[in-house]
Design an enzyme around this catalytic site. Structure first.
Site, mmCIF file in Angstrom:
data_model
loop_
_atom_site.group_PDB
_atom_site.id
_atom_site.type_symbol
_atom_site.label_atom_id
_atom_site.label_comp_id
_atom_site.label_asym_id
_atom_site.label_seq_id
_atom_site.Cartn_x
_atom_site.Cartn_y
_atom_site.Cartn_z
ATOM 1 N N TYR A 15 0.816 -1.222 0.000
ATOM 2 C CA TYR A 15 0.000 0.000 0.000
ATOM 3 C C TYR A 15 0.850 1.272 0.000
ATOM 4 C CZ TYR A 15 -3.408 3.543 1.248
ATOM 5 O OH TYR A 15 -4.182 4.687 1.241
ATOM 6 N N GLY A 17 4.212 1.331 0.076
ATOM 7 C CA GLY A 17 5.458 1.097 -0.661
ATOM 8 C C GLY A 17 5.476 1.711 -2.049
ATOM 9 N N LYS A 45 -0.035 -7.039 -8.830
ATOM 10 C CA LYS A 45 1.330 -6.667 -8.424
ATOM 11 C C LYS A 45 2.262 -6.540 -9.632
ATOM 12 C CE LYS A 45 0.853 -7.301 -3.767
ATOM 13 N NZ LYS A 45 1.095 -6.317 -2.736
ATOM 14 N N LYS A 133 6.599 -3.335 16.399
ATOM 15 C CA LYS A 133 7.391 -2.222 15.854
ATOM 16 C C LYS A 133 8.401 -1.723 16.894
ATOM 17 C CE LYS A 133 4.091 -0.273 12.507
ATOM 18 N NZ LYS A 133 3.389 0.958 12.098
#
Length: 308
Positions: A15, A17, A45, A133
């Site tokens: 999304y 990227g 893709k 994260k």
């Protein structure tokens, strides 16, 4: 002028990227995208990959789970940007190991692109998602890898077309559901701008080992301000339904997955104010629209204008 760094994006067909790859290529950085063989057989893709090639991006074949291909790709560049999706965040330890082995990387941008996970008080299940994260951040720091963490808060494309209305596909025209009291400020950024600011930071010493917060003043709004702006644009007053925090917390506990994750992120954003309830100190962060005043960012008002 110094030569621009070579940039490798991992997760480029995802999304956010796509926007980072495009911004990198358009700003004149020699740009590389690591793509799995299986990605090329995916019709959607493969179109994205074709677009990358048209922009002059070098496509490298490799895989996060193939250490040798990863090290080989990393050795060809100066900067690595990860834009992997939520399910792969923990696997960035493989990327850290490859960067460490390659030994040539001047900067690593792990997959962040949300609120600052070191500053949030999100409830479960968002808490666990953010914790991954946090673990990646600590691993990067422990290995002494130079980094920049990009905190861009809300993707405009996720939040603004529906104004966070459950099950909606367009902004509200009659009534609007508002989490909490609607007075807490959040930040909404258009995806091209996120790509642009991220790439601006690549060779900037001011963003080294810092968090880059994308918080343009015109895009920092409370839910009530957002609704008032929309009402003015459509020339109509909406019926407002405020959902108290207790109800939201109950919904998080009782809704089927993956709804609780979304509700918990929205709770942290629109009720707790986790995107705006702290001051950016020079010791840990910088703000993108201050560093790069030349970027003409898309305002929330501009964005909503497409839906009037």
């Amino acid at each position: 002028m110094a030569e621009k760094s070579k940039v490798l994006i991992i997760g480029g067909t995802g999304y956010i990227g796509k926007f980072v790859v495009e911004a990198s290529a358009k700003s004149g950085h020699p740009t590389f995208a690591l793509v799995r063989e299986s990605t090329l057989s995916d019709p959607v893709k493969s179109k994205i990959v074709e677009n990358f090639k048209n922009l002059g991006v070098t496509i490298l074949h490799g895989d996060l789970y193939d250490h040798e291909s990863l090290v080989k790709a990393i050795k060809q560049v100066d900067v690595v940007i990860s834009t992997m999706g939520m399910m792969q965040l923990g696997d960035q330890v493989k990327l850290i190991a490859a960067i460490k082995e390659a030994g040539n990387i001047k900067r690593f941008f792990p997959s962040e692109f949300g609120m600052d996970v070191d500053k949030t008080n999100a409830v479960e299940p968002a808490k666990s998602a953010f914790a991954v994260k946090v673990q990646i951040r600590r691993a990067i720091e422990a290995e002494g890898i130079p980094y920049t963490y990009v905190s861009c808060n809300c993707f405009a494309g996720y939040f603004l077309p529906t104004m966070v209305q459950p099950g909606a596909t367009v902004p509200p025209r009659d009534k609007v559901i508002i989490p909490g009291d609607g007075n807490v400020k959040a930040v909404f950024n258009e995806e091209h701008d996120i790509g642009t600011y991220t790439i601006k930071a690549v060779d900037d010493p001011r963003t080294l080992n810092k968090t880059l917060y994308i918080k343009p003043p015109k895009n920092t709004l409370s839910f009530n301000e957002l609704v008032a702006m929309w009402e003015k644009m459509i020339g109509k007053t909406l019926e407002k339904i405020y959902i108290p925090e207790e109800q939201i917390l109950k919904d998080i506990e009782t809704s089927p997955m993956p709804l609780p994750v979304i509700l918990a992120i929205n709770h942290a954003t629109f009720v707790k104010g986790d995107q705006t309830n702290f001051k950016i100190e020079p010791s840990f962060g910088v703000e993108a629209s201050e560093l790069y005043p030349d970027v003409k960012y898309t305002t929330v008002e501009d964005y909503l204008g497409h839906f009037v």
